[in-house]
Design a protein around this motif. Sequence first.
Motif, PDB file in Angstrom:
ATOM      1  N   THR A 189      -5.581  -2.582  -5.166  1.00 15.70           N
ATOM      2  CA  THR A 189      -4.704  -3.532  -5.826  1.00 15.70           C
ATOM      3  C   THR A 189      -4.735  -4.819  -5.007  1.00 15.70           C
ATOM      4  O   THR A 189      -5.264  -4.853  -3.894  1.00 15.70           O
ATOM      5  CB  THR A 189      -3.260  -3.004  -5.930  1.00 15.70           C
ATOM      6  N   THR A 190      -4.164  -5.888  -5.577  1.00 17.90           N
ATOM      7  CA  THR A 190      -4.202  -7.178  -4.896  1.00 17.90           C
ATOM      8  C   THR A 190      -2.808  -7.786  -4.804  1.00 17.90           C
ATOM      9  O   THR A 190      -1.920  -7.476  -5.597  1.00 17.90           O
ATOM     10  CB  THR A 190      -5.137  -8.164  -5.623  1.00 17.90           C
ATOM     11  N   LEU A 191      -2.666  -8.666  -3.828  1.00 21.59           N
ATOM     12  CA  LEU A 191      -1.476  -9.492  -3.672  1.00 21.59           C
ATOM     13  C   LEU A 191      -1.921 -10.946  -3.651  1.00 21.59           C
ATOM     14  O   LEU A 191      -2.941 -11.278  -3.034  1.00 21.59           O
ATOM     15  CB  LEU A 191      -0.769  -9.184  -2.351  1.00 21.59           C
ATOM     16  N   ALA A 217      -5.368  -3.951   3.667  1.00 21.06           N
ATOM     17  CA  ALA A 217      -4.838  -2.743   4.307  1.00 21.06           C
ATOM     18  C   ALA A 217      -5.317  -1.532   3.520  1.00 21.06           C
ATOM     19  O   ALA A 217      -5.388  -1.578   2.284  1.00 21.06           O
ATOM     20  CB  ALA A 217      -3.312  -2.777   4.353  1.00 21.06           C
ATOM     21  N   TRP A 218      -5.617  -0.439   4.237  1.00 20.37           N
ATOM     22  CA  TRP A 218      -6.266   0.717   3.627  1.00 20.37           C
ATOM     23  C   TRP A 218      -5.703   2.028   4.173  1.00 20.37           C
ATOM     24  O   TRP A 218      -5.245   2.087   5.314  1.00 20.37           O
ATOM     25  CB  TRP A 218      -7.775   0.693   3.936  1.00 20.37           C
ATOM     26  N   ARG A 219      -5.797   3.053   3.341  1.00 20.01           N
ATOM     27  CA  ARG A 219      -5.633   4.412   3.850  1.00 20.01           C
ATOM     28  C   ARG A 219      -6.949   4.756   4.552  1.00 20.01           C
ATOM     29  O   ARG A 219      -8.031   4.699   3.948  1.00 20.01           O
ATOM     30  CB  ARG A 219      -5.337   5.377   2.701  1.00 20.01           C
ATOM     31  N   ARG A 220      -6.847   5.058   5.819  1.00 18.21           N
ATOM     32  CA  ARG A 220      -8.083   5.234   6.607  1.00 18.21           C
ATOM     33  C   ARG A 220      -8.959   6.343   6.045  1.00 18.21           C
ATOM     34  O   ARG A 220     -10.197   6.230   6.026  1.00 18.21           O
ATOM     35  CB  ARG A 220      -7.749   5.507   8.074  1.00 18.21           C
ATOM     36  N   ALA A 221      -8.351   7.426   5.568  1.00 17.56           N
ATOM     37  CA  ALA A 221      -9.150   8.533   5.030  1.00 17.56           C
ATOM     38  C   ALA A 221      -9.990   8.077   3.839  1.00 17.56           C
ATOM     39  O   ALA A 221     -11.127   8.528   3.656  1.00 17.56           O
ATOM     40  CB  ALA A 221      -8.235   9.689   4.629  1.00 17.56           C
ATOM     41  N   PRO A 235       1.216   4.932  -4.302  1.00 19.57           N
ATOM     42  CA  PRO A 235       0.470   6.113  -3.838  1.00 19.57           C
ATOM     43  C   PRO A 235      -0.880   6.287  -4.521  1.00 19.57           C
ATOM     44  O   PRO A 235      -1.701   7.078  -4.064  1.00 19.57           O
ATOM     45  CB  PRO A 235       1.414   7.279  -4.162  1.00 19.57           C
ATOM     46  N   THR A 236      -1.139   5.555  -5.607  1.00 16.78           N
ATOM     47  CA  THR A 236      -2.432   5.662  -6.287  1.00 16.78           C
ATOM     48  C   THR A 236      -3.487   4.743  -5.683  1.00 16.78           C
ATOM     49  O   THR A 236      -4.663   4.843  -6.020  1.00 16.78           O
ATOM     50  CB  THR A 236      -2.293   5.329  -7.780  1.00 16.78           C
ATOM     51  N   ALA A 237      -3.072   3.830  -4.807  1.00 16.93           N
ATOM     52  CA  ALA A 237      -4.001   2.834  -4.255  1.00 16.93           C
ATOM     53  C   ALA A 237      -4.600   3.325  -2.946  1.00 16.93           C
ATOM     54  O   ALA A 237      -3.899   3.847  -2.081  1.00 16.93           O
ATOM     55  CB  ALA A 237      -3.298   1.505  -4.041  1.00 16.93           C
ATOM     56  N   ASP A 238      -5.904   3.106  -2.809  1.00 15.94           N
ATOM     57  CA  ASP A 238      -6.569   3.340  -1.526  1.00 15.94           C
ATOM     58  C   ASP A 238      -6.432   2.135  -0.611  1.00 15.94           C
ATOM     59  O   ASP A 238      -6.484   2.270   0.609  1.00 15.94           O
ATOM     60  CB  ASP A 238      -8.056   3.625  -1.739  1.00 15.94           C
ATOM     61  N   GLY A 239      -6.297   0.951  -1.216  1.00 17.57           N
ATOM     62  CA  GLY A 239      -6.216  -0.258  -0.416  1.00 17.57           C
ATOM     63  C   GLY A 239      -5.559  -1.389  -1.177  1.00 17.57           C
ATOM     64  O   GLY A 239      -5.482  -1.371  -2.411  1.00 17.57           O
ATOM     65  N   VAL A 240      -5.089  -2.371  -0.428  1.00 13.20           N
ATOM     66  CA  VAL A 240      -4.483  -3.586  -0.981  1.00 13.20           C
ATOM     67  C   VAL A 240      -5.093  -4.770  -0.261  1.00 13.20           C
ATOM     68  O   VAL A 240      -5.204  -4.762   0.977  1.00 13.20           O
ATOM     69  CB  VAL A 240      -2.947  -3.597  -0.789  1.00 13.20           C
ATOM     70  N   LEU A 298       0.826  -1.201   0.000  1.00 12.14           N
ATOM     71  CA  LEU A 298       0.000   0.000   0.000  1.00 12.14           C
ATOM     72  C   LEU A 298       0.865   1.259   0.000  1.00 12.14           C
ATOM     73  O   LEU A 298       0.633   2.195  -0.777  1.00 12.14           O
ATOM     74  CB  LEU A 298      -0.935  -0.013   1.205  1.00 12.14           C
ATOM     75  N   VAL A 299       1.876   1.282   0.864  1.00 18.34           N
ATOM     76  CA  VAL A 299       2.759   2.444   0.927  1.00 18.34           C
ATOM     77  C   VAL A 299       3.506   2.629  -0.397  1.00 18.34           C
ATOM     78  O   VAL A 299       3.745   3.755  -0.834  1.00 18.34           O
ATOM     79  CB  VAL A 299       3.751   2.290   2.103  1.00 18.34           C
TER      80      VAL A 299
END
Length: 198
Positions: free
Chosen positions: A176-178, A145-149, A125-130, A121-122
């Motif tokens: 995105t996915t793993l 995992a997500w950007r909380r905002a 930078p274009t992803a809100d979550g993975v 995720l880090v």
Amino acid sequence: MNDVSAPPESRPGPPPYDAVVLAGGAARRFGADKLATLVDGVPMLDRVLASVAGAQRRVVVGPERETAAEVVWTREDPPGSGPANAVVAGLRACAAPYAVLLAGDLPYVDAATVARLLEALVADPTADGVMLVDDDGRDQHLCSAWRRAALERAVAARPDWGGAAVRRLIAPLSTTTLAAQGREARDIDRPEDLTSSS
């Protein structure tokens, strides 16, 4: 001395995160409180909570149970109103810039899984979550995992998430996915799921 003024993405190590573990549900197919079931001698819920030991706060959404971990308990409103509402309730107790969402019946998830999700995720930078995708190609919304905002923006899109699935809540977000490794994405629905081959 740590540079606390630097943004989370630029600091070494995992970013600051809170964890939301969904531990409700009736477990009808399992026939008992499956989250209390021992897996390799450890209750299933405690195994999941151990995977997020690095969280600033571990929030468990569901009825209170005995656990070895220090957690914040909360419930969706009303209780039993679905997984999206449970995520909403859990987020209300979060403050860190990142949030990890986990189902309570993922006993094979571990700290390495969580670290991979946060690192991915880090790094994007274009992803809100993975989220993990399992061997059958299914997105594991509750191993993510997500950007909380970003999650909070999605929550604000409607006044009531009662009865909704998590996939509906996250649908507007960039994800995105793993690929899952080993058994980490395996959820436990029936007792035989604990003894089937990996």
